[in-house]
Each structure stands twice: as structure tokens, then as C-alpha cells.
Design a protein around this motif. Structure first.
Motif, PDB file in Angstrom:
ATOM      1  N   VAL A 262       0.839  -1.201   0.000  1.00  0.00           N
ATOM      2  CA  VAL A 262       0.000   0.000   0.000  1.00  0.00           C
ATOM      3  C   VAL A 262       0.872   1.249   0.000  1.00  0.00           C
ATOM      4  O   VAL A 262       0.660   2.187  -0.777  1.00  0.00           O
ATOM      5  N   PHE A 263       1.859   1.273   0.896  1.00  0.00           N
ATOM      6  CA  PHE A 263       2.709   2.465   0.975  1.00  0.00           C
ATOM      7  C   PHE A 263       3.511   2.654  -0.306  1.00  0.00           C
ATOM      8  O   PHE A 263       3.735   3.791  -0.752  1.00  0.00           O
ATOM      9  N   ALA A 264       3.941   1.536  -0.910  1.00  0.00           N
ATOM     10  CA  ALA A 264       4.678   1.648  -2.172  1.00  0.00           C
ATOM     11  C   ALA A 264       3.789   2.248  -3.269  1.00  0.00           C
ATOM     12  O   ALA A 264       4.249   3.070  -4.086  1.00  0.00           O
ATOM     13  N   ALA A 265       2.520   1.856  -3.294  1.00  0.00           N
ATOM     14  CA  ALA A 265       1.583   2.423  -4.281  1.00  0.00           C
ATOM     15  C   ALA A 265       1.407   3.918  -4.057  1.00  0.00           C
ATOM     16  O   ALA A 265       1.353   4.706  -5.014  1.00  0.00           O
ATOM     17  N   LEU A 266       1.360   4.321  -2.795  1.00  0.00           N
ATOM     18  CA  LEU A 266       1.232   5.747  -2.484  1.00  0.00           C
ATOM     19  C   LEU A 266       2.504   6.504  -2.858  1.00  0.00           C
ATOM     20  O   LEU A 266       2.451   7.632  -3.348  1.00  0.00           O
ATOM     21  N   GLN A 267       3.671   5.867  -2.649  1.00  0.00           N
ATOM     22  CA  GLN A 267       4.939   6.522  -2.982  1.00  0.00           C
ATOM     23  C   GLN A 267       5.054   6.801  -4.480  1.00  0.00           C
ATOM     24  O   GLN A 267       5.609   7.828  -4.884  1.00  0.00           O
TER      25      GLN A 267
END
Length: 734
Positions: A262-267
Motif C-alpha cells: 500500500v505504501f509503495a503504491a502511495l509513494q
């Protein structure tokens, strides 16, 4: 072909059965909606049971003792044996709910299992199950409430009934009730039941958006509110990554991996806004990222200097940049924030930009909520699941504060309001005590939920009293109009003794009113009261028919008894009752003496004994219980009028804001819709009635922008959705 007298032709039997069946009264389009929904729900249940074996086997494999292991294995066996009966029972409950739409008003049929509030001495198992169900229904409502609301509005138009989302046969509350009822005979422990409920949420409720979309599409295609705009696609956050809105179970092995995904997608979305948190120095050949621990130390320093006033002038990134510049000058190196931490800073800053611009939050509370920016940033730096786990304590605390503030109305003395003081206390605790232990959020969340729960119980009690009072008032008004109608039908156009007219209007009307309220206008008691009034009127009129004398002689004893019984039931003044019966006796004697006389001749007896006569020519209007009852607006609006459609979509419990002038507004909740006149009753957050509108009047206010519906979905989710949408548009423009 000859038909025997005892044989019914086959086509006639089929027709009779169809006419007798409630399904025959369901619109064809509603049968199509039901069957389409049943098909999808059956598929979801099959997926649930197909995966239940694997889930329970894993739990058994990880069990720490033989007792727990046997519990899961026995649950697997029980579930296999009862799978078919649960599926069948679920669909039967669904079909019964649709049949109920044409059999009775389904509004009271709210899912008891979901709405059930356990007594203080209930067992812990029931409490855990109830809390789990409430959370499931609330989550589904927040996620799919728009499409569900449209479906409810369309069913109301199609059936001419007034459903709400909780009594909608396809709503999450009712779906949970079907599942509970069909699985009631499962002999498993509470921990297994909670696992099965979680599977129901994952494989059935999570696909409800498709259910509502197809149902809305079918109804719109047949002309049921086709002008309503389709529900937007599932949240942009879900589009960025399917697991963004998921709530991973504690202890699940994939949790860390899911959070990172999830955080990678946001990054990826934040790539183009990097570089906004850099020291204001000339480019240096050597840059050195500061550690997360040092970043938290800098944020804790800033945390103690957060201004108490407006947040518009507090730019977190600018203040952090100034601190980094000072650190860089002191160390001689260009100290920068690491990429991951900078992404968190930018994301949280954008989230609070949305929050502070949100029209649904009262202005006087935005300042308090804005001061939470640094504590929320610190917890996000420490725990990236803040962005992906909707049950994260810090995220929930922000959502709960915003939800409580939804109905908060600003006032001159707002700083002494209990809610304002409680939120201020939460903010101050975080600013002064939160360093790097996120456990403080769980503690503050529990305290705040206890506070809001007490407030909610008090407001719900007062709100229920308000509803009861308004419904009682409306029922009394309806009964008053019915009595008026009966009196006018019995008296208009007749010439009668004034004594009798006054008695009917002032005394017997009260008897009829109480009878109508207690027994209803279709009861035998109501018919008896009308008959007594008609007999009384007949008994004091002049009659030329010779048989009328015998009829009157036979009528009087029963008439007098009925009058006495009615007056006693209404606790009428005994002295006034006795006086009236004396006058009635004199009138009956004069009627007897006048038999055979021509109509229009003076009544027999002395001139000074002539009864005062009155011609009833004007409609009788009974006094209202309250002064100034709200009447239905005389103006009629078309069913497809935009204002009317907005009113039709307004659900019970919805928060709205009435704009009184440029500087003043009133926030209130729709608590009840009562008849007659389609009165919309609004209460404040304490449950006290503050406004009353007719359906047409409310539609006109929507038309001219004097009222707007507030968005009561979760604040953090709306902010994150908006930020992701903005980042996606920014990336497409690059």
C-alpha cells in the motif's frame, strides 16, 4: 369437456393461486432485482464456505493446544454438514424480506441482531458478536452508502413506502440478519463465529457495491428515478491498490507485506511532489539523510510550538525546512529527510489541507483538529499501516472526533461546550505527552468513545421522545380532522336545537376523538360512536311519519345509555352531563307531542318553552391541540423536480445545514418523517427538536441553496481519497 362440480380447471387454480400469492403483487422489475441479487449472494456464500475450510485448517494448524485444535476441526465438520442448509436458509430469508415489502411496512423490521443493544448482564460472547456486526454494517455503509441510498430511494418510489437503508432488503444490516438467522443452529464457539462473520464480510458484504450497482441499473432502465447520477466507482484509493481499504487481521502473516504494498503504491503517486522539504542552503556535494529517530525529535520540538489559534498560518513543511537548515548549518552537511519519511510528510500535509478546507467540519473545531497534524504525522512515520488500516487507533480517533463534530453548532460560548472541551483535552494530551509511543492513541480513543457513547445514549433517548411526541401530535391531528369530517357530515344542512348542536360539537366530538385515537376509525367502537351521534340528531328532529313515534320510543333507552357510557369514558363533567340529559328529555317530550304536526309548525307547548333552533350552514372546525400546526404547503412540485429528488434521497439520520444568513447556520439531523403533511423533523446533537419542515418547503429550500446535506462518511477516508485523486491527476498531467 365436462367439468365435474368438485373439479377446478387447472388454469383457474393457477390464476387464483397467483392472485393470492404476495409475489403476484411484487412489480416484475423487483422480482428481477431480487433474482439477480440472489444469484450474486449465492455465489458469495459459496466462496465463503469454499474458503472457510482452509481458514479453519490454518487456525487449527497454528493452535497452541489440543483443545483449540479440536475446536477448529469440529467447526470445519459442522460447517460442512450445515453448509447447504445455511445457504438455503439465507436465500429464504432474502425472499421473505422481498415478499414483506408488499405485506407490511418494513420500516420497523430493522435487523434486530445488528441493532440489538445487549443488557448490562449479557454474556461476553453476545457483546463481541454485536460489536463485530455493528462494525461490519458501519463499514459497508460508509463504503457503499451512496449506491445503497439511491437503491433505497428507488424502492420507496416504486413501492410507495418509506424504507431506510437499514430496512432495505439488500442493505448490509438485513444481509447480516439473514446470515445470522440461517446459521443460528451452528454449534461453534464465539471465536469461530467471529471468524465466519469476518469471512461473510470478506466474500459477501465486500461485493455489495456490485449488488447495488446492478439493482440501480435495472430500476433506472425501467424509469424509476432515471435522473439520479450513478454511484461513483469504488473509492480511488481502492483503484490505486486493492488492499488500501482492507483491514488486515492482527497476527496475519501477510500484514507487513500488505502495508508495504500500500505504501509503495502511495509513494509512486507522491513521486512528483518530492523535494518540498529541503534545507534552504546552496547545493552541497554531500547530503546526509537524517534518521527517522532524529526526524521524530525535530517533530517533537515543533509539536510544543503549535499555535493555539488558526492553523492557516502554520505551514508544517516550512517550519521543518527551517529546522533542517539550522541543523545543516551546525553540522556543515546538507541534512535532508529520507525519501520514505518525506513522502509521509507530504502525504499527511496534503491530508490536513483537505481536512482544514472541508465544509463539513464546523469552523470553530477545525482549529482544534488542525493542531493534530504533527501527532498524526509522527504516528504515520512510526507505523505505515496508518494509511492502510482503517482500524488504526490514531486514524479512528481522528474519524471519531470528526463524526462527533458533525452536529456541533457554533455558539458565542462554544469554549464551554462539553464536546469542545473534550476534543481540546485530547489535542492537548497528544501535544504534551506523545513522544514515540503510539499506545496513547488507543488510550485516548477508548476515553473519547466512552464520552461520545454516553452523549449518544442521552441524545438518542431525547430523540426518541421527540419522535414519539411528533408522531403523537400527527396522530392527534389526523384524528381531529376525521372527527371534523364526521361532524360536518352529520350536522351540515340541518336545523337542530342549539343545545344538541353545542353538545355534539363540544362534548361528543371529544368522545369521538378519544375513540379514534384509541381504537382507530375502522373499529366497531368508532362506528358505534358515529351511530350514537346520528341517532341523537334524528331523535330531536320533527318527523311526520306515524311510525317514527314508535321508533323513537324504542330508540331512546339505548340512546341514553350509549350517550352516558361515551361521556363517562371521556371523563366528562357529571354536572354538565346531568344538565344536558334534562334538556334532552324535554326535547324528546316535545318531539313526541309534535308527532302528526306539519313540518315547519311551531313546537308544541308554551311560547317561552320553544327550544332555540340553529341552522348548521358553516363547516365545523375543531380547536387544535397546539396553536399554529404546520400545514402542508399549498404549492405542488413535480415528482422529478430537483429539490423534490434531493428530499426523497434524504435518509433518516442524515445531517444537514440550514443557512439562515451569511454568518449564521443551523446543523441538525433528520430524526423523523411524520404524517399528515409529510413533516420533516430535525433535531440537534442533543436530540432536541430545532426545526420542522414540510416536504415541499424543504424541497424549495434545497432549490435556492438554503440547505445542504453534510457528508457524514469517515473524514480520513474522504481526505485520503481526495488526495489520491489529486495525485493521480497530477501524474497524468506530467
Amino acid at each position: 369437456m365436462h367439468n365435474d362440480g368438485n373439479v377446478v380447471p387447472l388454469h383457474k387454480a393457477a390464476t387464483d393461486q397467483a392472485n393470492a400469492s404476495p409475489l403476484a403483487r411484487l412489480p416484475v422489475i423487483l422480482l428481477q432485482v431480487r433474482d439477480k441479487a440472489a444469484q450474486q449472494l449465492r455465489h458469495g456464500l459459496q466462496e465463503l464456505f469454499d474458503n472457510a475450510d482452509d481458514t479453519l485448517f490454518e487456525m487449527a494448524d497454528r493452535a497452541q493446544n489440543n483443545v483449540d485444535q479440536n475446536t477448529f476441526f469440529e467447526a470445519m465438520r459442522d460447517l460442512r454438514l450445515k453448509r447447504k442448509s445455511i445457504e438455503r436458509g439465507f436465500l429464504e430469508k432474502l425472499f421473505e424480506a422481498f415478499v414483506g415489502l408488499v405485506q407490511y411496512d418494513p420500516a420497523p423490521a430493522i435487523a434486530q441482531a445488528v441493532a440489538y443493544v445487549p443488557p448490562a448482564d449479557t454474556c461476553r460472547d453476545d457483546l463481541e458478536r454485536t460489536l463485530a456486526l455493528e462494525a461490519m454494517v458501519a463499514k459497508a455503509g460508509n463504503r457503499d452508502g451512496f449506491a445503497l441510498g439511491q437503491l433505497t430511494a428507488r424502492l420507496n418510489v416504486l413501492l410507495g413506502k418509506r424504507l431506510d437503508d437499514r430496512s432495505n432488503p439488500l442493505g448490509p444490516a438485513m444481509l447480516c440478519e439473514y446470515f445470522l438467522e440461517s446459521g443460528r443452529n451452528l454449534g461453534v464457539e464465539i471465536k469461530v463465529k467471529l471468524i465466519i462473520l469476518k469471512l461473510f464480510e470478506r466474500y459477501v458484504l465486500s461485493e455489495a457495491d456490485q449488488l447495488y450497482a446492478e439493482a440501480n441499473q435495472l430500476l433506472a432502465a425501467t424509469g424509476v428515478l432515471p435522473e439520479l447520477k450513478p454511484a461513483p466507482a469504488r473509492r480511488a484509493l481502492d483503484q490505486a491498490t486493492a488492499s488500501i481499504q482492507a483491514t488486515p487481521e492482527p497476527g496475519v502473516a501477510q500484514m507487513d507485506e500488505s502495508v508495504q504494498e500500500v505504501f509503495a503504491a502511495l509513494q509512486e503517486l507522491l513521486l512528483h511532489v518530492r523535494g518540498s522539504v529541503v534545507p534552504t542552503l546552496e547545493a552541497s556535494a554531500e547530503t546526509q539523510p537524517i534518521s527517522t529517530r532524529d526526524l521524530l525529535r525535530l517533530l517533537s520540538h515543533l509539536q510544543h510550538y503549535v499555535p493555539a489559534g488558526t492553523q492557516d498560518d502554520f505551514d508544517l513543511r516550512n517550519h521543518l525546512e527551517q529546522l533542517l537548515t539550522r541543523v545543516s548549518v551546525k553540522s556543515g552537511k546538507s541534512r535532508v529527510v529520507g525519501v520514505a519519511d518525506e513522502d509521509v510528510i507530504n502525504l499527511v500535509a496534503m491530508l490536513f489541507e483537505f481536512i482544514l478546507a472541508d465544509r463539513n467540519l464546523p469552523e470553530s473545531l477545525k482549529t482544534l483538529i488542525g493542531r493534530l497534524q504533527i501527532p498524526m504525522l509522527k504516528v504515520a512515520v512510526l507505523d505505515k499501516s496508518f494509511f492502510s488500516r482503517s482500524s488504526h487507533p490514531a486514524r479512528r480517533l481522528l474519524n471519531e472526533i470528526a463524526a462527533a463534530a458533525m452536529g456541533w453548532g457554533s455558539c458565542d460560548d462554544y469554549q464551554r461546550d462539553s464536546l469542545y472541551l473534550r476534543i481540546e483535552q485530547v489535542v492537548q494530551r497528544l501535544l504534551s505527552d506523545f513522544v514515540d509511543d503510539p499506545a496513547i492513541f488507543s488510550e485516548l480513543l477508548a476515553e473519547f468513545l466512552a464520552f461520545t457513547s454516553d452523549e449518544r445514549r442521552r441524545s438518542e433517548l431525547l430523540e426518541q421522545r421527540t419522535r414519539d411526541a411528533e408522531e403523537g401530535r400527527a396522530k392527534a391531528e389526523l384524528a381531529r380532522r376525521r372527527v371534523e369530517q364526521a361532524l360536518n357530515e352529520g350536522l351540515l344542512g340541518k336545523v337542530l336545537p342549539l343545545t344538541v348542536v353545542e353538545f355534539v360539537q363540544q362534548a361528543w366530538s371529544k368522545v369521538l376523538l378519544l375513540t379514534c385515537l384509541k381504537h382507530g376509525e375502522h373499529s366497531s367502537e368508532w362506528r358505534q360512536g358515529l351511530q350514537t351521534m346520528e341517532q341523537l340528531i334524528w331523535s330531536v328532529q320533527r318527523h311526520t311519519d306515524p311510525d317514527a313515534a314508535m321508533q323513537l320510543l324504542a330508540l331512546v333507552p339505548d340512546l341514553l345509555k350509549a350517550l352516558r357510557d361515551g361521556l363517562n369514558s371521556a371523563a366528562f363533567d357529571p354536572f354538565a352531563t346531568s344538565e344536558f340529559f334534562s334538556q334532552l328529555e324535554a326535547l324528546h317530550l316535545q318531539v313526541f307531542e309534535g308527532f302528526g304536526e306539519k313540518a315547519g309548525q311551531p313546537w308544541p307547548g308554551l311560547a317561552d318553552e320553544q327550544p332555540a333552533m340553529v341552522a348548521v350552514e358553516e363547516h365545523i372546525i375543531l380547536p387544535c391541540a397546539e396553536e399554529g400546526p404546520l400545514e402542508a404547503a399549498p404549492l405542488a412540485l413535480a415528482p422529478n423536480d430537483p429539490g423534490v429528488l434531493r428530499v426523497e434521497q434524504l435518509r433518516l439520520g442524515a445531517w444537514v445545514e440550514f443557512l439562515e444568513d451569511e454568518d449564521n447556520s443551523v446543523r441538525c439531523k433528520l430524526a423523523a418523517i411524520v404524517q399528515p403533511g409529510d413533516k420533516y423533523i430535525f433535531v440537534n446533537r442533543t436530540g432536541m427538536k430545532v426545526l420542522e419542515r414540510t416536504r415541499v418547503g424543504l424541497a424549495l429550500e434545497f432549490q435556492r441553496g438554503a440547505v445542504r446535506e453534510l457528508d457524514d462518511t469517515l473524514l480520513f477516508d474522504r481526505a485520503l481519497e481526495s488526495v489520491i485523486g489529486s495525485l493521480q491527476r497530477l501524474n497524468r498531467g506530467k
